[in-house]
Design a protein around this motif. Structure first.
Motif, short mmCIF file in Angstrom:
data_model
loop_
_atom_site.label_atom_id
_atom_site.label_comp_id
_atom_site.label_asym_id
_atom_site.label_seq_id
_atom_site.Cartn_x
_atom_site.Cartn_y
_atom_site.Cartn_z
N VAL A 20 0.84 -1.20 0.00
CA VAL A 20 0.00 0.00 0.00
C VAL A 20 0.87 1.26 0.00
O VAL A 20 0.65 2.20 -0.78
CB VAL A 20 -0.94 0.00 1.22
CG1 VAL A 20 -1.65 1.35 1.35
CG2 VAL A 20 -1.97 -1.12 1.10
N LEU A 21 1.89 1.28 0.86
CA LEU A 21 2.75 2.46 0.96
C LEU A 21 3.67 2.59 -0.25
O LEU A 21 3.98 3.70 -0.68
CB LEU A 21 3.57 2.39 2.24
CG LEU A 21 2.76 2.58 3.53
CD1 LEU A 21 3.64 2.37 4.74
CD2 LEU A 21 2.13 3.96 3.56
N ALA A 22 4.11 1.46 -0.79
CA ALA A 22 4.96 1.52 -1.99
C ALA A 22 4.21 2.16 -3.15
O ALA A 22 4.80 2.88 -3.97
CB ALA A 22 5.43 0.12 -2.37
N ALA A 23 2.90 1.91 -3.20
CA ALA A 23 2.09 2.50 -4.27
C ALA A 23 2.06 4.02 -4.17
O ALA A 23 1.80 4.71 -5.16
CB ALA A 23 0.67 1.95 -4.19
N ALA A 24 2.33 4.55 -2.97
CA ALA A 24 2.37 6.01 -2.80
C ALA A 24 3.79 6.56 -2.94
O ALA A 24 4.00 7.63 -3.51
CB ALA A 24 1.81 6.38 -1.43
N LEU A 25 4.78 5.83 -2.42
CA LEU A 25 6.15 6.33 -2.41
C LEU A 25 6.81 6.28 -3.79
O LEU A 25 7.60 7.17 -4.13
CB LEU A 25 7.00 5.53 -1.42
CG LEU A 25 6.83 5.89 0.06
CD1 LEU A 25 7.69 4.98 0.93
CD2 LEU A 25 7.20 7.35 0.30
N ILE A 26 6.51 5.27 -4.56
CA ILE A 26 7.15 5.15 -5.88
C ILE A 26 6.77 6.33 -6.79
O ILE A 26 7.65 6.97 -7.39
CB ILE A 26 6.81 3.80 -6.53
CG1 ILE A 26 7.50 2.67 -5.75
CG2 ILE A 26 7.25 3.77 -7.99
CD1 ILE A 26 7.14 1.28 -6.24
N PRO A 27 5.48 6.67 -6.90
CA PRO A 27 5.14 7.87 -7.69
C PRO A 27 5.77 9.14 -7.13
O PRO A 27 6.15 10.03 -7.89
CB PRO A 27 3.61 7.93 -7.60
CG PRO A 27 3.19 6.53 -7.34
CD PRO A 27 4.27 5.96 -6.46
N LEU A 31 7.64 9.53 7.64
CA LEU A 31 6.19 9.42 7.81
C LEU A 31 5.70 8.03 7.41
O LEU A 31 4.86 7.44 8.10
CB LEU A 31 5.49 10.49 6.97
CG LEU A 31 3.95 10.45 6.98
CD1 LEU A 31 3.43 10.61 8.40
CD2 LEU A 31 3.39 11.54 6.08
N SER A 32 6.23 7.50 6.32
CA SER A 32 5.76 6.19 5.85
C SER A 32 6.09 5.09 6.85
O SER A 32 5.32 4.14 7.01
CB SER A 32 6.38 5.87 4.49
OG SER A 32 7.78 5.70 4.58
N GLY A 33 7.23 5.22 7.55
CA GLY A 33 7.57 4.23 8.56
C GLY A 33 6.56 4.19 9.69
O GLY A 33 6.18 3.12 10.18
N LEU A 34 6.09 5.37 10.09
CA LEU A 34 5.09 5.44 11.16
C LEU A 34 3.72 5.01 10.68
O LEU A 34 2.98 4.32 11.39
CB LEU A 34 5.05 6.87 11.72
CG LEU A 34 6.36 7.34 12.37
CD1 LEU A 34 6.28 8.82 12.73
CD2 LEU A 34 6.66 6.51 13.62
N VAL A 35 3.36 5.41 9.45
CA VAL A 35 2.09 4.96 8.88
C VAL A 35 2.10 3.44 8.71
O VAL A 35 1.11 2.76 8.99
CB VAL A 35 1.82 5.66 7.53
CG1 VAL A 35 0.59 5.07 6.86
CG2 VAL A 35 1.65 7.15 7.73
N PHE A 36 3.23 2.93 8.26
CA PHE A 36 3.39 1.48 8.09
C PHE A 36 3.14 0.76 9.41
O PHE A 36 2.41 -0.24 9.47
CB PHE A 36 4.79 1.17 7.58
CG PHE A 36 5.14 -0.30 7.59
CD1 PHE A 36 4.76 -1.13 6.55
CD2 PHE A 36 5.85 -0.84 8.66
CE1 PHE A 36 5.07 -2.49 6.57
CE2 PHE A 36 6.17 -2.19 8.69
CZ PHE A 36 5.78 -3.02 7.64
N THR A 37 3.73 1.27 10.48
CA THR A 37 3.56 0.65 11.79
C THR A 37 2.11 0.68 12.24
O THR A 37 1.55 -0.34 12.68
CB THR A 37 4.43 1.36 12.84
OG1 THR A 37 5.80 1.28 12.44
CG2 THR A 37 4.27 0.72 14.21
N ALA A 38 1.47 1.84 12.11
CA ALA A 38 0.08 1.97 12.53
C ALA A 38 -0.83 1.04 11.73
O ALA A 38 -1.68 0.34 12.30
CB ALA A 38 -0.38 3.43 12.37
N LEU A 39 -0.64 1.02 10.42
CA LEU A 39 -1.49 0.20 9.56
C LEU A 39 -1.25 -1.29 9.80
O LEU A 39 -2.19 -2.08 9.90
CB LEU A 39 -1.21 0.55 8.10
CG LEU A 39 -2.02 -0.18 7.03
CD1 LEU A 39 -3.50 0.08 7.21
CD2 LEU A 39 -1.57 0.25 5.63
N THR A 40 0.02 -1.67 9.93
CA THR A 40 0.35 -3.07 10.10
C THR A 40 -0.15 -3.62 11.43
O THR A 40 -0.69 -4.73 11.51
CB THR A 40 1.88 -3.27 10.01
OG1 THR A 40 2.34 -2.75 8.77
CG2 THR A 40 2.23 -4.75 10.07
#
Length: 259
Positions: A39-46, A88-97
């Motif tokens: 999910v996050l890769a789909a946002a970070l790559i663009p 930010l993505s690391g923290l979002v990743f943690t919350a989502l996971t």
């Protein structure tokens, strides 16, 4: 302090050790981590492909500069923007996971509690409590990312300063979030948790920084997440046991195994 900080790193290493002793158990934790990563890769790559346009939009004042200076500024700013996004993505990743993988991670931390000996805490974290903590983590993560971005504009030292501050602050937030399940199981309220985390500040920070650095490695977050859950359980146990021995914290609440 340095010794305690290093002990925090060592706690994550001990969490990784469960890949050797309990590979199937930790492998379960890969499932929600992989979903969150995609999910996050789909946002970070663009975002990575759009950095040129973003930095140009942020620095219109540099349009008339000599091309070498203009490009250097925008490349440096692009790096800072990506670092802020990574924090930010690391923290979002943690919350989502942790939210979508709660049943998997409960099995991991309970097994760690049993392996550490003593009476196993019986409390649980409710689903909506998990969601609320996740949203709080994302909000604080956004503030850290914004601060990182602002620091990046400081001439000469901005890039390094933004990276260091971003990793330290996000590491602290990660450690607090990851230890939440073990503290919930002990029935500890917000104030008791803050006292425990404050008493072991250097160790908590070391664990969080180690986790954040692993998260910033490609695919590192997926492999690290189950180990981080295990390590955070060990960290919570160590902080609680030390507080009881030292008499430095008031641990109250239903479900705590330490009176």
């Amino acid at each position: 302090m340095i010794r305690e900080f290093a002990a925090g790193f060592g706690t994550l290493v001990r969490g990784f050790g469960l890949w050797r002793t309990h590979p199937r158990l930790l492998a379960l934790g890969l499932i929600p981590a992989a979903i969150s990563f995609l999910v996050l890769a789909a946002a970070l790559i663009p975002l990575g492909f759009s950095l040129g346009g973003i930095t140009a939009w942020l620095t219109p004042f540099a349009d008339g500069w000599i091309s070498g200076w203009r490009d250097a500024l925008r490349i440096a700013l692009g790096i800072v923007v990506f670092i802020a996004a990574a924090v930010l993505s690391g923290l979002v990743f943690t919350a989502l996971t942790l939210t979508i993988g709660d049943p998997f991670y409960q099995r991991i931390w309970r097994e760690v509690e049993r392996s550490l000996g003593g009476e196993e805490p019986t409390g649980e974290t409710g689903f909506w409590s998990t969601v609320g903590e996740g949203l709080r983590l994302i909000l604080l993560g956004a503030l850290v990312a914004l601060l990182t971005l602002v620091l990046g504009f400081i001439p000469f030292v901005g890039g390094v300063l933004a990276t260091v501050v971003g990793v330290l602050l996000s590491g602290r937030l990660l450690a607090r979030e990851l230890t939440g399940r073990a503290f919930d199981a002990r029935g500890l309220d917000h104030d008791a948790r803050l006292r425990l985390l404050g008493a072991g500040r250097a160790r908590v920070l070391g664990f969080g920084v180690a986790t954040q650095l692993c998260f910033m490695v490609p695919l590192g977050a997926v492999i690290t997440m189950p180990a981080a859950v295990a390590g955070s359980t060990m960290l919570a146990r160590a902080l609680t046991d030390r507080a009881v021995v030292d008499g430095s914290a008031d641990l109250t609440g239903e479900g705590t195994t330490h009176a």
